[in-house]
Scaffold this active site. Structure first.
Site, PDB file in Angstrom:
ATOM      1  N   CYS A  48       8.148  -3.089  -2.323  1.00 58.69           N
ATOM      2  CA  CYS A  48       7.523  -4.373  -2.051  1.00 58.69           C
ATOM      3  C   CYS A  48       6.826  -4.570  -3.397  1.00 58.69           C
ATOM      4  O   CYS A  48       6.521  -5.911  -3.989  1.00 58.69           O
ATOM      5  CB  CYS A  48       6.169  -4.371  -1.480  1.00 58.69           C
ATOM      6  SG  CYS A  48       6.845  -3.599   0.499  1.00 58.69           S
ATOM      7  N   THR A  87       8.704 -17.694  21.391  1.00 68.09           N
ATOM      8  CA  THR A  87       9.392 -17.110  22.471  1.00 68.09           C
ATOM      9  C   THR A  87       9.385 -15.426  22.142  1.00 68.09           C
ATOM     10  O   THR A  87       9.703 -15.156  21.184  1.00 68.09           O
ATOM     11  CB  THR A  87      10.715 -17.802  22.434  1.00 68.09           C
ATOM     12  OG1 THR A  87      10.646 -18.984  22.711  1.00 68.09           O
ATOM     13  CG2 THR A  87      11.595 -17.185  23.686  1.00 68.09           C
ATOM     14  N   SER A 132       5.726  -0.777  11.971  1.00 68.04           N
ATOM     15  CA  SER A 132       7.006  -1.338  11.834  1.00 68.04           C
ATOM     16  C   SER A 132       8.078  -0.548  12.302  1.00 68.04           C
ATOM     17  O   SER A 132       8.223   0.470  11.683  1.00 68.04           O
ATOM     18  CB  SER A 132       7.146  -1.551  10.240  1.00 68.04           C
ATOM     19  OG  SER A 132       6.942  -2.989   9.988  1.00 68.04           O
ATOM     20  N   GLY A 133       8.967  -0.946  13.165  1.00 66.10           N
ATOM     21  CA  GLY A 133       9.977  -0.239  13.762  1.00 66.10           C
ATOM     22  C   GLY A 133      10.907   0.427  12.587  1.00 66.10           C
ATOM     23  O   GLY A 133      11.434   1.421  12.867  1.00 66.10           O
ATOM     24  N   ASN A 138       2.138   4.798   1.005  1.00 62.96           N
ATOM     25  CA  ASN A 138       3.379   4.651   1.183  1.00 62.96           C
ATOM     26  C   ASN A 138       3.958   4.834  -0.281  1.00 62.96           C
ATOM     27  O   ASN A 138       5.191   5.181  -0.552  1.00 62.96           O
ATOM     28  CB  ASN A 138       3.889   3.081   1.374  1.00 62.96           C
ATOM     29  CG  ASN A 138       3.039   2.035   0.552  1.00 62.96           C
ATOM     30  OD1 ASN A 138       1.755   2.180   0.418  1.00 62.96           O
ATOM     31  ND2 ASN A 138       3.664   1.081  -0.054  1.00 62.96           N
ATOM     32  N   ALA A 180       5.032  -5.011  10.557  1.00 61.99           N
ATOM     33  CA  ALA A 180       3.505  -4.679  10.126  1.00 61.99           C
ATOM     34  C   ALA A 180       2.714  -5.701   9.242  1.00 61.99           C
ATOM     35  O   ALA A 180       1.648  -5.924   9.308  1.00 61.99           O
ATOM     36  CB  ALA A 180       3.369  -3.192   9.371  1.00 61.99           C
TER      37      ALA A 180
HETATM   38  N1  PMP Z   1       1.996  -1.182   5.346  1.00 63.10           N
HETATM   39  C1  PMP Z   1       2.735  -0.238   4.751  1.00 63.10           C
HETATM   40  C2  PMP Z   1       1.878   1.241   4.261  1.00 63.10           C
HETATM   41  C3  PMP Z   1       3.997  -0.211   4.287  1.00 63.10           C
HETATM   42  O1  PMP Z   1       4.670   0.759   3.607  1.00 63.10           O
HETATM   43  C4  PMP Z   1       4.820  -1.424   4.601  1.00 63.10           C
HETATM   44  C5  PMP Z   1       6.229  -1.675   4.180  1.00 63.10           C
HETATM   45  N2  PMP Z   1       6.548  -1.369   3.092  1.00 63.10           N
HETATM   46  C6  PMP Z   1       4.140  -2.402   5.185  1.00 63.10           C
HETATM   47  C7  PMP Z   1       2.830  -2.286   5.595  1.00 63.10           C
HETATM   48  C8  PMP Z   1       4.674  -3.538   5.699  1.00 63.10           C
HETATM   49  O2  PMP Z   1       5.748  -3.590   6.674  1.00 63.10           O
HETATM   50  P1  PMP Z   1       6.777  -4.463   6.928  1.00 63.10           P
HETATM   51  O3  PMP Z   1       7.468  -5.059   5.737  1.00 63.10           O
HETATM   52  O4  PMP Z   1       7.726  -3.966   7.862  1.00 63.10           O
HETATM   53  O5  PMP Z   1       6.086  -5.668   7.353  1.00 63.10           O
END
Ligand code: PMP
Length: 378
Positions: A321, A235, A197-198, A150, A70
């Site tokens: 994060c 790729t 995001s998977g 989140n 994401a």
């Molecule tokens: N958006 C939100 C709301 C998220 O919680 C996260 C992951 N913490 C992300 C974006 C980013 O995802 P990724 O780290 O998998 O790129």
């Protein structure tokens, strides 16, 4: 171990791993190669996109772009849209609630000459829709809003935003739906682009998706061999993409069951914490079921995470994060939560693999943790 940090990442599902390995072994060819095997790989790629279009339609048309996650999807969408529109609609609206993969892009665009406006947040952590209406005008080219937060789990009024933006055809609505897929029923109709995001729903790390109503709206950010319509050169990682389709199918398949199970766990722990003096629930009751943010005013979040970790319970402070940055969480601040509650906040997040046993063990272990910290609680 009790793993209550599923909002940070989840354990990959066996079927997703199997699919990744199977495609790596059987169709490792480059979908851009002109030979027979390359064409076979291209066919599998197109079938994967068709399955996603069927599972997650965003409107009349859904263009599918595979990414690494994401963060990349948000970057491609936000910069791609903004730069395309810069000449005629250079205002952007966002909120302080967004994930850093949106907010940092916003700051970058602001430095690059875009006019950035932040929409107000209500005390329950939602976008103030009246304020959003007052910020709208014909120069707004982009509005970006997450689906589920989140950190606290509040669900944003996406339907209301879609309705409001109908009067502003120049404004593109981008939604970061990372924490929503597989947790709550999604309403994607009318959204212009959306990121996933998977690894947040038992897929793999490095698996991402961007859906957009029209890929031609995007100015490419990564230039190269022209893969993924020239928007995401490099790729194509076919095994990753095919196994992402598997992860999405699994996440949507028993959504109702999972949603109810998590709601039950969430309610059970809400009730449980009521017994403990000095413990508060931050998350709104009508939020997404997998996230429960709780406050222990007087105790630092890091101290709590360590205390839980010593008891083999994995939780987070604010979010993986931003928790290392050591500053007060802006999401909780924007919601008007007191500083000592913010400092002492932790997030429990459940997943598909969370069981009633986990909840029961958690309760037993919490008794011991509480005895240790209760002197500190205010
Ligand atoms: N958006 C939100 C709301 C998220 O919680 C996260 C992951 N913490 C992300 C974006 C980013 O995802 P990724 O780290 O998998 O790129």
């Amino acid at each position: 171990m009790i793993y209550f940090d599923n909002a940070a990442t989840t354990k990959p599902h066996r079927d997703v791993l199997d699919s990744f390995i199977k495609v790596n072994e059987a169709v490792y060819f480059n979908p851009n190669s002109p030979h027979k095997w390359g064409l076979q790989a291209e066919k599998v790629l197109l079938q994967s996109k068709e399955r996603i279009q069927a599972m997650l339609p965003i409107g009349q048309n859904t263009d599918v772009i595979f990414t690494s996650g994401a963060t990349e999807s948000n970057n491609i969408a936000l910069k791609g849209i903004a730069y395309r529109k810069k000449q005629f609609a250079n205002e952007i609206i966002t909120s302080v609630l967004e994930h850093p993969s949106v907010l940092e892009v916003m700051r970058h665009l602001e430095d690059d000459g875009f006019k950035l406006k932040y929409v107000n947040i209500t005390s329950d952590g939602r976008i103030d829709i009246n304020h959003l209406a007052s910020l709208m005008n014909d120069r707004v080219g982009l509005v970006t809003c997450m689906y589920v937060n989140n950190i606290m789990g509040q669900i944003q009024p996406i339907d209301e935003i879609v309705t409001l933006l109908k009067d502003y055809p120049k404004a593109h609505l981008h939604v970061d739906a990372v924490q929503a897929l597989g947790k709550i029923p999604l309403h994607l109709e009318g959204i212009n682009s959306v990121s996933f995001s998977g690894h947040k729903f038992n897929g793999l790390k490095g698996q991402g998706l961007l859906l957009i109503d029209n890929k031609d709206k995007l100015e490419p950010i990564v230039h190269g061999g022209g893969q993924e319509y020239g928007i995401r050169s490099g790729t194509v990682n076919l095994p990753m993409n095919v196994s992402l389709v598997k992860a999405i199918a699994l996440a949507l398949d028993d959504l109702n069951d999972r949603n109810h199970r998590m709601r039950h766990f969430n309610n059970e722990l809400r009730q449980f914490f009521k017994k403990y003096k000095g413990v508060y629930i931050n998350s709104p009751e009508d939020g997404a079921p997998q996230i429960l943010n709780i406050a222990f005013p007087g105790v630092k979040g890091e101290v709590l995470v360590n205390a839980f970790s010593k008891s083999d319970i994995m939780v987070s402070t604010t979010s993986a994060c931003s928790s290392k940055r050591g500053k007060l969480n802006e999401v909780l601040m924007a919601m008007g939560i007191a500083d000592n509650k913010i400092e002492g906040s932790i997030r429990l997040s459940f997943g598909d693999l969370t069981t009633e046993d986990d909840i029961n063990h958690f309760k037993e272990k919490f008794e011991i943790i509480y005895t240790e910290i209760k002197e500190l609680l205010k």
